[in-house]
Design an enzyme around this catalytic site. Structure first.
Site, PDB file in Angstrom:
ATOM      1  N   GLU A 193     -19.460  30.501 -36.256  1.00  0.00           N
ATOM      2  CA  GLU A 193     -20.136  29.665 -37.254  1.00  0.00           C
ATOM      3  C   GLU A 193     -21.352  28.910 -36.721  1.00  0.00           C
ATOM      4  O   GLU A 193     -21.465  27.699 -36.882  1.00  0.00           O
ATOM      5  CB  GLU A 193     -19.143  28.646 -37.830  1.00  0.00           C
ATOM      6  CG  GLU A 193     -18.010  29.295 -38.569  1.00  0.00           C
ATOM      7  CD  GLU A 193     -17.020  28.298 -39.127  1.00  0.00           C
ATOM      8  OE1 GLU A 193     -16.620  28.454 -40.281  1.00  0.00           O
ATOM      9  OE2 GLU A 193     -16.621  27.356 -38.397  1.00  0.00           O
ATOM     10  N   VAL A 194     -22.243  29.645 -36.105  1.00  0.00           N
ATOM     11  CA  VAL A 194     -23.476  29.008 -35.627  1.00  0.00           C
ATOM     12  C   VAL A 194     -24.549  29.246 -36.675  1.00  0.00           C
ATOM     13  O   VAL A 194     -24.954  30.385 -36.890  1.00  0.00           O
ATOM     14  CB  VAL A 194     -23.908  29.609 -34.273  1.00  0.00           C
ATOM     15  CG1 VAL A 194     -25.142  28.877 -33.762  1.00  0.00           C
ATOM     16  CG2 VAL A 194     -22.773  29.503 -33.280  1.00  0.00           C
TER      17      VAL A 194
END
Ligand code: TNX
Length: 531
Positions: free
Chosen positions: A347-348
């Site tokens: 989840e970057v």
């Protein structure tokens, strides 16, 4: 001779017992979870524990002696004023003994199994006869698992702390012959100690509970936006400041390096490998808040106690960041005998794909230089991975086929099946639902080897059930979300797919209800299970 009642028949016996008696007598439903590869139960013969029962272990083998002491503790004082004595093997074996012995690997009867990987350290053979119980394995791990099976065949009330000997409550197990080994080598659970902090006593209890179901990995999510939970001596503000709160603004907390080493040792004695995770480059607000130099703009943000994701990232173009990561990985690796280091990587949302891949590749080198195999969430599959690295699949719509094609092994943790923080249904008061509602049956009715095209069983290392703690403030909450689903995922990891059926499992789950009550587990009474 043991009356050879095959497993299908056993299931029939189990369900008819459950139907006829509202409260079945102890061990009337000899139900083992995970389902062994082969189990034959004799209907009419039993082994009865007596005050004379001893646990016999090989001479001069401390590892096995320790397993004997565990078994003695688990039986407790249920059958006698004292827990059974553990004694070294001698020329004669006293009657009604339980004998733990190391020998050659048990042979699984041909035709009993579906496809299994050649894992043998965990294999065991358990023979329960009226005169003696024998557990045989080639390695201590197998003995430990044989002991768990035997334990599950004893009445649930042995699990109570305070039961006194009482002649009306015989402690017995049905005569049986079990030959067993796991399907997968990775049978894991993950606990997020970052969103809410859990004490070492909490984590030890969770280790005990997963070990009862023959799980062998505990992945600890040790850092996230809301908290940094492990002491790093070269960067002390990580815990001093970054560990000082949690979701909702509570006091948080952290493990000193001595605490962590104690957890690692506790887990190892239960044949559980601790897998440390430091999530990066995203999910790092606690670190960014603790050291201004980790931020590209040189300014430390405030601490964060909400539950949003994706907003934080280390400054991936700065050398300080890699010195920081090297220090963190080195200190944790030195405390971790297990082969793995999990770098998160999920989840970057604030980096380009190129920045992200370059980061993963560079960190892979750091992890490797400290002698560990890198694990990351499935986003890392976009980077160039070494064959020894491992991808943990979590996004229901992403396929780990690209990772498998690189020769990288996959841990299956599809969020819509294995995420223990998902609610059971709309009424569940804690948990989330972004991936799915996961009722008891949903957690069980799937198979890792048929989940994705292009990912054969040989690419799957195993399964893991993560529990994210945004909504779980204490271990009671954790237990409510974990049980019964944790036991179901454990069975997916251990038992061959060809023999798993929900209609049969639900009866075995029901028979574990009294055991969970005795253990004080706050479990979810799913309406799908005939408790
Ligand atoms: C997604 S799963 C996350 C976590 C959250 C979780 C909540 C994964 C690799 N990332 O940061 O806690 O959803 O269910």
């Amino acid at each position: 001779m043991i009356g050879g009642v095959a497993i299908a028949l056993l299931a029939a016996v189990v369900s008819s017992c459950a139907a006829q008696t509202a409260v079945p007598p102890p061990s009337a439903t000899p139900a083992v979870i995970p389902l062994p590869e082969s189990i034959e139960i004799s209907g009419d013969r039993r082994f009865v524990l007596t005050p004379q029962t001893v646990i016999v272990v090989p001479r001069d083998d401390e590892r096995v002696a320790a397993i004997g002491r565990f078994l003695s503790d688990w039986i407790g004082i249920a059958a006698a004023p004292q827990p059974p004595r553990v004694q070294a093997a001698g020329p004669s074996i006293p009657p009604a003994s339980i004998v733990l012995t190391l020998g050659s690997s048990p042979v699984v009867p041909t035709g009993a199994a579906g496809p299994v990987s050649p894992v043998s350290d965990d294999a065991y053979e358990l023979s329960i006869a009226p005169e003696r119980v024998t557990i045989r394995a080639s390695q201590p791990a197998g003995l430990f698992y044989g002991v768990q099976t035997f334990r599950q065949l004893l009445p649930p009330f042995v699990e109570y702390d305070g039961v006194r000997p009482d002649e009306s409550r015989q402690v017995w197990a049905p005569a049986a012959h079990v030959v067993d080994r796991p399907r997968f080598s990775w049978r894991g659970a993950m606990l997020d100690v970052a969103r809410h902090f859990f004490t070492t006593d909490d984590v030890k209890r969770y280790i005990d509970l997963i070990a009862l179901y023959k799980m062998n990995r505990l992945h600890l999510h040790l850092a996230d936006d809301q908290g940094w939970r492990i002491e790093i001596k070269s960067w002390p503000n990580l815990t001093r400041h970054g560990g000082s709160t949690e979701v909702g603004g509570g006091p948080g907390g952290f493990y000193t390096q001595a605490d962590y080493a104690d957890l690692v040792a506790y887990a190892a004695s239960r044949f559980v490998t601790i897998v440390p995770e430091i999530d990066m480059p995203g999910h790092t607000n606690a670190a960014l808040a603790s050291y201004a130099e980790l931020n590209c703009n040189g300014r430390a943000p405030g601490l964060y106690t909400g539950i949003d994701v994706g907003f934080s990232a280390l400054c991936v173009d700065s050398d300080v960041t890699y010195r920081f990561i090297d220090d963190v990985v080195r200190e944790i690796a030195a405390l971790t005998p297990g082969a793995y280091f999990h770098i998160g990587g999920d989840e970057v949302k604030t980096l380009t794909a190129q920045q992200y891949s370059a980061f993963v590749t560079r960190v892979q080198g750091i992890v490797d230089s400290h002698g560990k195999r890198m694990i990351g969430w499935d986003e890392i599959a976009g980077a160039a991975l070494r064959p020894a690295s491992i991808v943990q699949h979590w996004r229901p719509d992403a396929s780990p086929a690209a990772a498998a094609a690189q020769g990288t092994k996959v841990i299956a943790s599809p969020a819509n099946r294995t995420y223990l923080d998902m609610k059971y249904d709309k009424e569940t008061v804690i948990g989330q639902n972004w991936a799915a509602y996961i009722e008891a049956r949903d957690a069980y009715d799937w198979d890792p080897a048929t989940l994705f095209e292009g990912v054969p069983e040989s690419s799957i290392l195993g399964v893991e059930a993560p529990l994210w703690s945004e909504t779980t403030a204490n271990l009671r909450d954790v237990e409510f979300l974990a049980f019964p689903r944790l036991a179901e995922i454990a069975e997916i990891g251990w038992s061959s797919a060809t023999r798993r059926r929900w209609d049969e499992l639900k009866v075995r789950l029901a028979s574990h209800g009294p055991r969970w009550t005795a253990l004080g587990i706050n479990f979810y009474r799913s309406s799908q299970v005939p408790w």
